[in-house]
Design an enzyme around this catalytic site. Structure first.
Site, PDB file in Angstrom:
ATOM      1  CG  HIS A   1      36.785  39.985  63.674  1.00 55.76           C
ATOM      2  ND1 HIS A   1      37.922  39.312  63.594  1.00 55.76           N
ATOM      3  CD2 HIS A   1      36.770  41.410  63.649  1.00 55.76           C
ATOM      4  CE1 HIS A   1      38.987  40.224  63.222  1.00 55.76           C
ATOM      5  NE2 HIS A   1      38.348  41.574  63.481  1.00 55.76           N
TER       6      HIS A   1
ATOM      7  CE  LYS B   1      37.337  39.817  59.548  1.00 58.00           C
ATOM      8  NZ  LYS B   1      37.371  40.873  58.465  1.00 58.00           N
TER       9      LYS B   1
HETATM   10  P1  NAD Z   1      29.846  45.572  55.881  1.00 56.14           P
HETATM   11  O1  NAD Z   1      29.529  44.239  55.090  1.00 56.14           O
HETATM   12  O2  NAD Z   1      29.125  46.272  56.802  1.00 56.14           O
HETATM   13  O3  NAD Z   1      30.151  46.895  54.705  1.00 56.14           O
HETATM   14  C1  NAD Z   1      30.623  46.374  53.243  1.00 56.14           C
HETATM   15  C2  NAD Z   1      29.904  47.638  52.318  1.00 56.14           C
HETATM   16  O4  NAD Z   1      30.674  47.429  51.102  1.00 56.14           O
HETATM   17  C3  NAD Z   1      28.556  47.491  52.369  1.00 56.14           C
HETATM   18  O5  NAD Z   1      27.939  48.827  52.583  1.00 56.14           O
HETATM   19  C4  NAD Z   1      28.245  47.028  50.812  1.00 56.14           C
HETATM   20  O6  NAD Z   1      27.078  47.649  50.284  1.00 56.14           O
HETATM   21  C5  NAD Z   1      29.444  47.581  50.344  1.00 56.14           C
HETATM   22  N1  NAD Z   1      29.692  47.241  48.833  1.00 56.14           N
HETATM   23  C6  NAD Z   1      29.795  45.821  48.487  1.00 56.14           C
HETATM   24  N2  NAD Z   1      29.856  45.775  47.175  1.00 56.14           N
HETATM   25  C7  NAD Z   1      29.988  46.882  46.778  1.00 56.14           C
HETATM   26  C8  NAD Z   1      30.500  47.545  45.486  1.00 56.14           C
HETATM   27  N3  NAD Z   1      30.274  46.908  44.357  1.00 56.14           N
HETATM   28  N4  NAD Z   1      30.780  48.882  45.422  1.00 56.14           N
HETATM   29  C9  NAD Z   1      30.450  49.742  46.499  1.00 56.14           C
HETATM   30  N5  NAD Z   1      30.274  49.124  47.455  1.00 56.14           N
HETATM   31  C10 NAD Z   1      29.924  47.889  47.808  1.00 56.14           C
HETATM   32  O7  NAD Z   1      31.324  45.352  56.117  1.00 56.14           O
HETATM   33  P2  NAD Z   1      32.177  46.283  57.360  1.00 56.14           P
HETATM   34  O8  NAD Z   1      32.169  45.967  58.683  1.00 56.14           O
HETATM   35  O9  NAD Z   1      31.946  47.935  57.028  1.00 56.14           O
HETATM   36  O10 NAD Z   1      33.618  46.104  56.667  1.00 56.14           O
HETATM   37  C11 NAD Z   1      33.955  46.399  55.261  1.00 56.14           C
HETATM   38  C12 NAD Z   1      35.431  45.743  54.861  1.00 56.14           C
HETATM   39  O11 NAD Z   1      36.294  46.678  55.811  1.00 56.14           O
HETATM   40  C13 NAD Z   1      35.390  44.560  55.130  1.00 56.14           C
HETATM   41  O12 NAD Z   1      36.534  43.929  54.188  1.00 56.14           O
HETATM   42  C14 NAD Z   1      36.228  44.426  56.535  1.00 56.14           C
HETATM   43  O13 NAD Z   1      36.950  43.175  56.606  1.00 56.14           O
HETATM   44  C15 NAD Z   1      37.050  45.496  56.425  1.00 56.14           C
HETATM   45  N6  NAD Z   1      37.310  46.134  57.830  1.00 56.14           N
HETATM   46  C16 NAD Z   1      38.838  46.601  57.809  1.00 56.14           C
HETATM   47  C17 NAD Z   1      39.049  47.314  59.027  1.00 56.14           C
HETATM   48  C18 NAD Z   1      40.557  47.891  58.769  1.00 56.14           C
HETATM   49  O14 NAD Z   1      40.797  48.478  59.888  1.00 56.14           O
HETATM   50  N7  NAD Z   1      41.432  47.714  57.644  1.00 56.14           N
HETATM   51  C19 NAD Z   1      38.485  47.506  60.362  1.00 56.14           C
HETATM   52  C20 NAD Z   1      37.051  46.871  60.079  1.00 56.14           C
HETATM   53  C21 NAD Z   1      36.717  46.196  58.796  1.00 56.14           C
END
Ligand code: NAD
Length: 244
Positions: free
Chosen positions: A153, A157
């Protein structure tokens, strides 16, 4: 399944909305006539309170968001309890792709599923849903072969091994394999999962490469529409695929 709100759009709350995934969900849901985005929640207090008619909230303001039918959450483990609790309180559905959640959070998810319909998936792609089935078959048919899962990744991540690697590993383990994990963090890789079965003098490699994170956002939006009108329960991404 018919929606409880058949004649009006599904009221959608997007949680973790400023992240890479949250932005993709916003873009895709905004052009999907089945949905009305009623609120956007991010960690910090937003600079703009309303954008394109949609109200923005800080995480601390979650109890004040308007009524919603379903929340889509791609945030971080520390934000997960808040959105899960709010969905239970409002009797709203939840689609969450937040990975890295701990055992207590998994237990809370399980307990919430007796009250609300929800999908938590470590990966919302169609290809990975199929990869699970291929891994189960390979693990069951190749007893005694080594099983290794290598996930790659982007450098931002945080959790490792990825939630998808762990879910694939659990599928392999349930079919008799004993998986080992390796994680790579490099550049801007959206997500790659290699599940390798190695015997004496031969090897099978099953690999999924995601090149565009819109596949996850589209899958989550699809799951959010699919959940409407469903009874409380914990559904898998695979359950939603028959309607694609
Ligand atoms: P990122 O770091 O770009 O975004 C995370 C977001 O969460 C940020 O905007 C942050 O401000 C927000 N956040 C943090 N604390 C918060 C709170 N208390 N309340 C509300 N928002 C809050 O990460 P990303 O790449 O967008 O990934 C987000 C999550 O999704 C990760 O856990 C990642 O592993 C997961 N993910 C899952 C899939 C899937 O298909 N299931 C795919 C990609 C990423």
């Amino acid at each position: 399944m018919t929606s409880a709100a058949e004649h009006r759009p599904i009221r959608l709350l997007i949680h973790g909305a400023n992240g890479r995934m949250g932005r993709a969900v916003r873009r895709i849901a905004a052009t999907d006539a089945r949905f009305e985005i009623v609120g956007i929640v991010s960690r910090a207090t937003p600079e703009m309170r309303v954008v394109d008619g949609i109200p923005f909230f800080a995480a601390s303001e979650l109890p004040a968001v308007p009524e919603f039918d379903v929340a889509i959450d791609f945030s971080l483990p520390e934000a997960f309890d808040g959105i899960l609790g709010e969905c239970v309180k409002r009797a709203a559905a939840l689609v969450s792709g937040t990975t890295g959640i701990d055992d207590a959070q998994r237990a809370a998810l399980e307990s919430a599923s007796s009250k609300i319909p929800l999908v938590w998936a470590s990966n919302f792609s169609l290809g990975v849903a199929l990869l699970h089935q291929l891994v189960e078959t390979a693990a069951a048919r190749l007893p005694g072969w080594d099983c290794d899962i290598v996930e790659s990744h982007h450098v931002h991540k945080k959790d490792a091994p990825s939630g998808t690697a762990l879910t694939l590993g659990a599928a392999a383990e349930a079919s008799g394999a004993k998986p080992h994990y390796a994680s790579l963090r490099a550049g801007d890789i959206v997500g790659e999962h290699l599940v390798q079965f190695t015997g004496q003098g031969e090897r099978i490699e099953l690999i999924h490469r995601a090149t565009d994170r819109d596949i996850f956002a589209r899958g989550a939006v699809h799951a959010a529409a699919w959940l409407q009108g469903r009874p409380a329960g914990r559904y898998k991404m695979a359950d939603t695929l028959s309607d694609l």
